[in-house]
Scaffold this active site. Structure first.
Site, PDB file in Angstrom:
ATOM      1  N   ASP A 222       0.729  -0.985  -0.030  1.00 22.88           N
ATOM      2  CA  ASP A 222      -0.084  -0.182  -0.104  1.00 22.88           C
ATOM      3  C   ASP A 222       0.791   1.411   0.025  1.00 22.88           C
ATOM      4  O   ASP A 222       0.716   2.289  -0.960  1.00 22.88           O
ATOM      5  CB  ASP A 222      -0.635  -0.391   1.312  1.00 22.88           C
ATOM      6  CG  ASP A 222      -2.367  -1.027   0.803  1.00 22.88           C
ATOM      7  OD1 ASP A 222      -2.507  -0.756   0.365  1.00 22.88           O
ATOM      8  OD2 ASP A 222      -3.001  -1.033   2.457  1.00 22.88           O
ATOM      9  N   GLY A 223       1.919   1.490  -0.116  1.00 19.07           N
ATOM     10  CA  GLY A 223       2.941   1.895   1.225  1.00 19.07           C
ATOM     11  C   GLY A 223       3.548   3.003  -0.992  1.00 19.07           C
ATOM     12  O   GLY A 223       3.240   3.985  -1.017  1.00 19.07           O
TER      13      GLY A 223
END
Length: 305
Positions: A85-86
């Protein structure tokens, strides 16, 4: 290069950009295999420049065109993000103003936004190229920091904007205004301003509500407030939110947990819904609630002896 409108980008994506997490042999190999597969299917493939510079040390990417996010925004029909997700958050902020749809291949841990498993990556590409992915729009926050009446910084956030006390273990004091109206004065470790997308991130760990990503509200979630009556509040997405720092020794502001700026007493943080939005593309069969069950381990039976 043939031009595609927004709908053709979804129905017939032919120019595809690949963005990957750095310093990972697994992602390097996945990216190389994906680039070759898309090329064999007749797609034009771009590799994001920083991705190519780092991953190119691990696998040979010399046959592919490399370019920056500006060129990806101008020419790509879809950007595929390989990582967690980063990695997706960074790509989303960089591409938001270009309206390029994003597809996520999960190479990380939880993967709330990267919903294609690594082992399913190539089989899903046929559905993508044939236009069978489903679009979903996500709102972003636009934030600006004001100091002495002048704009000090601005940025976007797909997950959240967090004002916190920084490294010093002393509470900060801030005032909250919504649409110019004073709401409360709060002493706490800070405040999370979260989108529905970010409601399953830091906001969730701080006791905030889970919001379905198709909602357009904004969650205000206190961090360890001194007064236990300071509870999470959900406001309309059209609200103008302002945080004024009354007392702060080492306060900071964080955008998606990736971009950080030091704050001072008297600074003001103004937030609103961004004029830009992010469009995710999901593979056939994707549903939000089964994803939550899997990621948050709902309905699992207790492990016994």
């Amino acid at each position: 290069m043939q031009e595609f409108g927004p709908m053709n980008r979804l129905r017939h994506p032919r120019t595809i950009a690949l963005v990957g997490k750095y310093h990972s042999p697994e992602i390097a190999e996945s990216l190389r295999r994906l680039a070759e597969y898309l090329y064999e299917r007749g797609a034009s493939v771009f590799i994001e420049r920083e991705t190519a510079e780092h991953i190119g040390k691990l696998v040979d990417l010399s046959r592919w065109v490399t370019c920056g996010f500006n060129d990806i925004g101008a020419h790509a029909d879809v950007a595929i993000v390989l990582g967690g997700d980063g990695t997706m958050l960074n790509a989303a902020r960089r591409l938001a103003r270009y309206c390029v749809p994003l597809v996520g291949v999960n190479q990380g841990r939880l993967g709330f936004m990267t919903d294609i498993a690594r082992e399913d990556m190539l089989t899903c590409m046929d559905d993508l190229l044939d236009g069978r992915f489903t679009p979903e729009s996500r709102m972003l926050l636009a934030a600006e920091v004001i100091r002495d009446g002048r704009e000090l910084a601005e940025n976007l956030a797909l997950n959240d904007v967090v004002v916190d006390k920084g490294a010093i273990g002393r509470l900060i004091e801030l005032e909250l205004f919504i649409d110019g109206e004073f709401v409360y004065n709060m002493r706490s470790d800070g405040l999370i301003v979260s989108t529905p997308t970010g409601s399953t991130a830091y906001s969730l760990s701080a006791g905030g509500p889970i919001l379905h990503p198709t909602l357009t509200g904004i969650a205000l979630v206190p961090l360890c407030p001194h007064a236990l009556s300071n509870r999470p509040v959900l406001v309309d997405d059209h609200a103008d939110i302002e945080l004024r720092l009354v007392q702060a020794a080492d306060a900071r502001i964080h955008f998606d947990g990736q971009v950080t700026l030091d704050l001072q007493r008297g600074d003001s943080v103004r937030l609103r819904r961004s004029e830009h939005s992010i469009r995710f593309l999901h593979p056939p069969g994707y549903s939000y609630f089964p994803m939550l069950r899997q990621k948050l381990h709902w309905s699992e039976k207790p492990k016994g002896p």
